[in-house]
Structure formats: C-alpha cells, structure tokens
Design a protein around this motif. Structure first.
Motif, short mmCIF file in Angstrom:
data_model
loop_
_atom_site.label_atom_id
_atom_site.label_comp_id
_atom_site.label_asym_id
_atom_site.label_seq_id
_atom_site.Cartn_x
_atom_site.Cartn_y
_atom_site.Cartn_z
N TRP A 35 12.73 5.04 3.40
CA TRP A 35 11.54 5.62 4.02
C TRP A 35 11.78 5.86 5.50
CZ3 TRP A 35 8.36 4.40 7.99
CH2 TRP A 35 7.21 5.19 8.11
N GLU A 170 -3.10 6.93 5.14
CA GLU A 170 -2.07 6.57 4.16
C GLU A 170 -1.85 5.07 4.15
OE1 GLU A 170 2.66 7.46 3.14
OE2 GLU A 170 1.79 8.26 4.97
N ARG A 172 0.87 2.29 1.87
CA ARG A 172 1.94 2.17 0.88
C ARG A 172 2.50 0.76 0.95
NH1 ARG A 172 7.37 5.95 0.55
NH2 ARG A 172 8.46 4.71 -1.03
#
Length: 187
Positions: A35, A170, A172
């Motif tokens: 990522w 967001e 995650r």
C-alpha cells in the motif's frame, strides 16, 4: 504517516521501531508495505522534513541492491528514487536522490507548490506537517495507526489555533490490526 494509537509518530529518542518491524508484535505486513509503495507511485511530489529525510535517504536509495531484497523492496526503492522530493531544512546543505533543498520558509514554499497544481503532494515529518497544518494547507490527513501505545515522543498533530473539521473518506484494516484512516479537510 505512521502513528501510534496514542498519537505519536516516534517514541522517545526518535524510536521508530514500533512501526518498522523492530518492535514487539510490530504487525508489519506485506500488504501494508505494498500500500505504501502504491502511495509513492501515485504521488506527484513528496515534501520531507529533515529528520524523516535522513531516515528515508539512508535506507531506500540503494535498497534494491541489497542481497536478498524482496520484489516489493526493489519496486519501492525504484519508486522512491524516481519520486520528485523537496527537503525542508536549515541545517543540511545538500540533498540528492531526485530532491531539492529548501532552506527558507516552508509555508511560503508549500503555498507556492500547491498553486502549481503538479499533482498530489505528501508531507512527511512532524515539524513540517505541523507548520502546514497551522497554515491551513493540508487538504487530506492520512493516518496509518499501529496498535501500540508508546507513551510519549513526537506527536502526530501540532498545536493548532483553531479547529480543523474533517470528513472521513476511507478506512482500511491491515493484518495485525493496523488501521488506515483518511480524512478530507472541510472548508
């Protein structure tokens, strides 16, 4: 930036071991590393404070030449070298690895760079980010929070004169309980 659950980017003594695979149960993962590598690839310009520049420039310029370097490390090293960088410091005299040095006022230079609209910029380093926060120059806050309490050190957020309202855009979760949260500044 990486941040401990109690809000620090570095533990006392500038210790980063808790976020770099050195600390107890550090929870580093290939998925998270990928990522970060993809983030570097999508960034148009990276702005560094001196301390983080010294950490990154001591590790990544030749990491792909180390015996046993993984494919992901080779990819990241190349992406990091290719990424244009600006280093803000009044105590070092030269930088390399596709970087230029700014010794003057960081807020003035960041304001100028934002006006050029050369693509997404990342700010790395607590002091530099703090100056940009206080000047209202940050459009997005991205935190990669590790499930560790370090008890002190270098805080992620600078003291501010006024509130900054944010909108969550967001989340995650990575292996080991590392959580990415991304917020946009509400203006």
């Amino acid at each position: 930036m990486n941040v401990s659950l109690d809000g620090y980017i570095a533990a006392p003594g500038d210790d980063l071991g808790w976020s770099s695979g050195e600390g107890p149960d550090s929870s580093s993962s290939d998925e998270l590393f990928q990522w970060w590598s993809d983030r570097v690839a999508a960034t148009g310009l990276s702005l560094y404070g001196r301390k983080l520049w010294e950490v990154m420039s001591s590790a990544w310029p030749t990491a792909d030449q180390r015996p046993g370097a993984s494919g992901a490390e080779i990819e990241f090293a190349g992406r990091w070298r290719d990424l244009p960088k600006v280093v803000f410091s009044s105590t070092i005299s030269t930088v390399d690895w596709n970087a230029r040095l700014v010794t003057g006022d960081a807020v003035t230079e960041i304001t100028r760079l934002k006006a050029e609209d050369g693509g997404p910029m990342d700010i790395a380093g607590a002091t530099l980010a703090g100056a940009a926060m206080r000047a209202g120059l940050i459009d997005e806050y991205l935190l990669v929070t590790y499930p560790v309490l370090v008890g002190g050190g270098t805080p992620f957020f600078a003291a501010l004169d006024t509130w900054v309202n944010l909108a969550l855009v967001e989340t995650r979760t990575f292996p080991g309980g590392v959580v990415l949260t991304r917020y946009e500044t509400r203006r």
